[in-house]
Design an enzyme around this catalytic site. Structure first.
Site, PDB file in Angstrom:
ATOM      1  N   ASN A  45      44.376  37.515  38.490  1.00 16.98           N
ATOM      2  CA  ASN A  45      43.161  38.172  37.976  1.00 16.98           C
ATOM      3  C   ASN A  45      43.426  39.574  37.427  1.00 16.98           C
ATOM      4  OD1 ASN A  45      43.520  39.160  40.589  1.00 16.98           O
ATOM      5  ND2 ASN A  45      41.335  39.390  40.951  1.00 16.98           N
TER       6      ASN A  45
ATOM      7  N   LYS B 263      57.316  37.147  42.514  1.00 14.08           N
ATOM      8  CA  LYS B 263      56.848  35.825  42.074  1.00 14.08           C
ATOM      9  C   LYS B 263      55.396  35.968  41.619  1.00 14.08           C
ATOM     10  CE  LYS B 263      54.546  32.478  43.423  1.00 14.08           C
ATOM     11  NZ  LYS B 263      53.864  32.056  42.178  1.00 14.08           N
ATOM     12  N   PRO B 264      55.212  36.060  40.296  1.00  9.39           N
ATOM     13  CA  PRO B 264      53.835  36.188  39.793  1.00  9.39           C
ATOM     14  C   PRO B 264      53.098  34.849  39.838  1.00  9.39           C
ATOM     15  CG  PRO B 264      55.407  36.196  37.977  1.00  9.39           C
ATOM     16  CD  PRO B 264      56.216  36.077  39.232  1.00  9.39           C
TER      17      PRO B 264
ATOM     18  N   GLY C 251      46.304  37.809  47.074  1.00 11.70           N
ATOM     19  CA  GLY C 251      45.794  36.493  46.692  1.00 11.70           C
ATOM     20  C   GLY C 251      44.730  36.044  47.669  1.00 11.70           C
ATOM     21  N   SER C 252      44.559  34.741  47.762  1.00 14.48           N
ATOM     22  CA  SER C 252      43.476  34.199  48.584  1.00 14.48           C
ATOM     23  C   SER C 252      43.797  34.319  50.077  1.00 14.48           C
ATOM     24  CB  SER C 252      43.258  32.732  48.229  1.00 14.48           C
ATOM     25  OG  SER C 252      44.413  31.999  48.558  1.00 14.48           O
TER      26      SER C 252
ATOM     27  N   GLU D 275      46.864  41.533  50.896  1.00 13.94           N
ATOM     28  CA  GLU D 275      45.632  41.952  50.197  1.00 13.94           C
ATOM     29  C   GLU D 275      44.941  40.666  49.773  1.00 13.94           C
ATOM     30  OE1 GLU D 275      44.796  44.970  50.170  1.00 13.94           O
ATOM     31  OE2 GLU D 275      46.608  46.182  50.273  1.00 13.94           O
TER      32      GLU D 275
ATOM     33  N   CYS E  97      38.600  40.695  43.283  1.00 15.37           N
ATOM     34  CA  CYS E  97      38.524  40.580  44.750  1.00 15.37           C
ATOM     35  C   CYS E  97      37.391  41.413  45.316  1.00 15.37           C
ATOM     36  CB  CYS E  97      39.857  40.990  45.372  1.00 15.37           C
ATOM     37  SG  CYS E  97      40.409  42.613  44.823  1.00 15.37           S
TER      38      CYS E  97
ATOM     39  N   GLU F  36      33.921  32.873  49.183  1.00 12.52           N
ATOM     40  CA  GLU F  36      34.238  33.624  47.961  1.00 12.52           C
ATOM     41  C   GLU F  36      34.001  32.726  46.737  1.00 12.52           C
ATOM     42  OE1 GLU F  36      38.412  34.768  47.170  1.00 12.52           O
ATOM     43  OE2 GLU F  36      37.637  36.769  46.709  1.00 12.52           O
TER      44      GLU F  36
HETATM   45  P1  NAD Z   1      46.258  32.288  45.458  1.00 13.08           P
HETATM   46  O1  NAD Z   1      46.265  32.653  46.896  1.00 13.08           O
HETATM   47  O2  NAD Z   1      45.996  30.895  45.090  1.00 13.08           O
HETATM   48  O3  NAD Z   1      47.668  32.652  44.795  1.00 13.08           O
HETATM   49  C1  NAD Z   1      48.205  33.955  44.823  1.00 13.08           C
HETATM   50  C2  NAD Z   1      49.723  33.883  44.727  1.00 13.08           C
HETATM   51  O4  NAD Z   1      50.220  33.291  45.922  1.00 13.08           O
HETATM   52  C3  NAD Z   1      50.227  33.004  43.598  1.00 13.08           C
HETATM   53  O5  NAD Z   1      51.389  33.578  43.062  1.00 13.08           O
HETATM   54  C4  NAD Z   1      50.543  31.677  44.294  1.00 13.08           C
HETATM   55  O6  NAD Z   1      51.523  30.917  43.634  1.00 13.08           O
HETATM   56  C5  NAD Z   1      51.050  32.171  45.631  1.00 13.08           C
HETATM   57  N1  NAD Z   1      50.892  31.243  46.760  1.00 13.08           N
HETATM   58  C6  NAD Z   1      49.877  30.388  46.992  1.00 13.08           C
HETATM   59  N2  NAD Z   1      50.068  29.741  48.173  1.00 13.08           N
HETATM   60  C7  NAD Z   1      51.221  30.227  48.694  1.00 13.08           C
HETATM   61  C8  NAD Z   1      51.953  29.993  49.885  1.00 13.08           C
HETATM   62  N3  NAD Z   1      51.545  29.113  50.800  1.00 13.08           N
HETATM   63  N4  NAD Z   1      53.093  30.681  50.094  1.00 13.08           N
HETATM   64  C9  NAD Z   1      53.525  31.602  49.204  1.00 13.08           C
HETATM   65  N5  NAD Z   1      52.893  31.857  48.037  1.00 13.08           N
HETATM   66  C10 NAD Z   1      51.743  31.195  47.791  1.00 13.08           C
HETATM   67  O7  NAD Z   1      45.219  33.288  44.762  1.00 13.08           O
HETATM   68  P2  NAD Z   1      44.805  33.378  43.237  1.00 13.08           P
HETATM   69  O8  NAD Z   1      43.902  32.250  42.892  1.00 13.08           O
HETATM   70  O9  NAD Z   1      46.018  33.600  42.408  1.00 13.08           O
HETATM   71  O10 NAD Z   1      43.988  34.763  43.229  1.00 13.08           O
HETATM   72  C11 NAD Z   1      42.652  34.869  43.600  1.00 13.08           C
HETATM   73  C12 NAD Z   1      42.547  35.417  45.003  1.00 13.08           C
HETATM   74  O11 NAD Z   1      43.227  36.665  45.109  1.00 13.08           O
HETATM   75  C13 NAD Z   1      41.111  35.712  45.405  1.00 13.08           C
HETATM   76  O12 NAD Z   1      40.895  35.261  46.704  1.00 13.08           O
HETATM   77  C14 NAD Z   1      41.030  37.230  45.323  1.00 13.08           C
HETATM   78  O13 NAD Z   1      40.016  37.781  46.138  1.00 13.08           O
HETATM   79  C15 NAD Z   1      42.399  37.633  45.745  1.00 13.08           C
HETATM   80  N6  NAD Z   1      42.755  38.968  45.301  1.00 13.08           N
HETATM   81  C16 NAD Z   1      42.811  39.961  46.233  1.00 13.08           C
HETATM   82  C17 NAD Z   1      43.105  41.266  45.848  1.00 13.08           C
HETATM   83  C18 NAD Z   1      43.134  42.400  46.851  1.00 13.08           C
HETATM   84  O14 NAD Z   1      43.659  43.464  46.519  1.00 13.08           O
HETATM   85  N7  NAD Z   1      42.596  42.218  48.050  1.00 13.08           N
HETATM   86  C19 NAD Z   1      43.384  41.550  44.498  1.00 13.08           C
HETATM   87  C20 NAD Z   1      43.339  40.502  43.584  1.00 13.08           C
HETATM   88  C21 NAD Z   1      43.026  39.215  43.997  1.00 13.08           C
END
Ligand code: NAD
Length: 465
Positions: free
Chosen positions: A133, A156-157, A210-211, A232, A266, A363
């Site tokens: 995002n 790893k993006p 991430g999530s 985060e 987020c 969310e």
């Molecule tokens: P996601 O958790 O699906 O993926 C994020 C990253 O993690 C990706 O690179 C993905 O490939 C990797 N990933 C997923 N499962 C994994 C695992 N089991 N082990 C290691 N890596 C793994 O999230 P998304 O859909 O990319 O992003 C949206 C989420 O990110 C939302 O929940 C949002 O609130 C959160 N977010 C939080 C912040 C913050 O600062 N708190 C900032 C931006 C986004």
């Protein structure tokens, strides 16, 4: 060889197919980062600052290219994407100015016999795993302090923004052409599996954005090696609107905040609690504001809201709206796909909501503003805190003292009065409960990337045991 398609969410066209890195490549990248660590960790802070500053002209020169790539790959309006590289430059400047102070040794105890000093040593290899995002900001927020503290990186993006990931790599390739040591920065490309493989390697820290779902998995996968973690994660941010709020300002700010980046932020406002005596007026203004948002082609300068990043995000949003409708909610505006092609969606205002609806508990990550009428501010505070999440929250009132008191009661990482989301540079970023572990952006946030070591020095040697 596995490949991931990068799809333009505005047109649904495939931009490029990108190869997923193998487990061998993941292992090799961590090994390379490990080999690069001793020399990099021995460089002086001044030298590391110089290298970070050398990134600035490289980013400036590629600013438009980076912004265009973000917009094409994840649908963010170009007027927003263009600011992401600028944010990185401002973070480099912030840390360059403050890092020496943040890492200064500190005498915490001293008498005639003993002196105890805190020293901040690099950890080693830091794995950085990021979402789509804010595909540049979420990379550099941990990367800059991690590198300045003397660590090496494996990034790893997100699988949704692999081309942006490659462009970030290009910045470091150019820096390396100017003498930056090889393998201090390493990139691996892939999806969840690749992220999982990285977490299972011999790294010293995992910083993840991430999530919450993935954050929990990472925590489990880190258990064997006790990796240091900075997480985060997601949010379900509340906003409380008091009777004495500036209704125009509050409605406009809240709707714009909730719909920014198609709600895929987020710290987007995802629940609004409005005091009953101004509720009707607030809803009316919120609908007016939602109608005013210009949805469309994210490559156009005037566009304010682009498409969802991908179909899966649209599906979550539609599921939450349908669930709310089924349970008695009223759609005041929006609630539908906005175009036939591309993942465009209407800004959506929902009323008659209750605490059993997904739109109030989970969310959504979409441009959806559910508004609930409350009889008292205590009720609003109770509902706000009744969540597994605790990222950011806000209260809207003309009475700053009252706002301040309510903000103190919110169980979040950042609480705003007439403002919502992250604070200015220098403030801490991170959540509580299932929204986060650790902080970014301050002296304490910088220390996350270090071993805070205590040095005990006995000045008088005597056998008194
Ligand atoms: P996601 O958790 O699906 O993926 C994020 C990253 O993690 C990706 O690179 C993905 O490939 C990797 N990933 C997923 N499962 C994994 C695992 N089991 N082990 C290691 N890596 C793994 O999230 P998304 O859909 O990319 O992003 C949206 C989420 O990110 C939302 O929940 C949002 O609130 C959160 N977010 C939080 C912040 C913050 O600062 N708190 C900032 C931006 C986004």
């Amino acid at each position: 060889m596995q490949k991931i398609k990068s799809i333009n969410p505005a047109t649904e066209e495939v931009i490029e197919e990108i190869e997923v890195d193998s487990l061998e490549k993941v292992k090799e990248s961590v090994k390379n980062a490990r080999k690069a660590f001793p020399n990099w960790s021995k460089t002086s802070i001044d030298e590391r600052i110089e290298w970070m500053k050398k990134l600035i002209p490289i980013i400036e020169q590629r600013r438009q290219e980076l912004a265009d790539t973000i917009t094409k790959e994840m649908g963010k309006p170009i007027s927003m994407s263009i600011n992401e590289p600028l944010g990185v430059i401002s973070e480099i400047n912030f840390y360059s100015k403050n890092i020496k102070e943040f890492l200064k040794e500190e005498v915490v105890f001293e008498n005639e016999e003993e002196k105890d000093i805190l020293v901040y040593e690099p950890l080693g290899v830091v794995a950085i795993i990021t979402p789509w995002n804010f595909p540049i900001a979420t990379v550099f927020s941990p990367l800059i302090p991690a590198l300045l503290c003397g660590n090496t990186i494996v990034l790893k993006p997100s699988e949704q923004t692999l081309i942006v990931g490659k462009k970030i790599n290009d910045l470091f390739i150019e820096l390396e052409s100017k003498g930056f040591p090889k393998h201090v920065f390493n990139l691996i490309l892939g999806g969840k599996e690749t992220g999982k493989q990285l977490v299972q390697q011999d790294v010293d820290m995992v910083t993840f954005t991430g999530s919450t779902r993935a954050g929990k998995e990472i925590m489990k996968d880190s258990a064997d090696k006790i990796h240091k973690l900075l997480l985060e994660m997601g949010g379900k941010d509340p906003a409380i609107v008091c009777s004495d709020a500036d209704i125009d300002f509050a409605a406009k700010s809240i709707v714009r905040n909730a719909c920014r980046n198609t709600g895929q932020v987020c710290c987007a406002i995802e629940r609004v609690y409005v005091k009953d005596d101004i509720y009707d007026q607030f809803v009316k203004k919120a609908v007016e504001e939602a109608k005013a948002i210009k949805v469309g082609n994210p490559e156009k300068q005037e566009t304010e809201m682009g498409p969802f990043v991908a179909k899966f995000q649209e599906e979550i949003c539609i599921d939450h709206i349908n669930d709310a409708k089924k349970k008695g909610a009223k759609i005041e505006f929006g609630g539908n796909k906005a175009e036939n092609k591309g993942y465009f969606f209407e800004p959506t205002i929902i009323t008659n909501v209750n605490n059993n609806m997904k739109v109030m508990t989970d969310e959504t990550f979409g441009p959806v503003v559910p508004i609930m009428k409350v009889n008292s501010l205590d009720e609003a505070i109770k509902y706000s805190n009744n969540s597994v999440y605790g990222l950011t929250g806000s209260v809207w009132t003309k009475n700053i003292e009252k706002g301040n008191k309510i903000a103190h009661k919110l169980q979040v990482g950042v609480a705003g009065v007439n403002a919502h989301g992250g604070g200015a540079q220098g403030s801490a970023w991170g959540g509580v409960k299932e929204s986060g572990l650790g902080r970014l952006g301050t002296k304490e946030g910088t220390h996350e990337f270090t071993n805070v070591k205590t040095l005990r020095i006995k000045k008088i040697i005597k056998t008194n045991y």
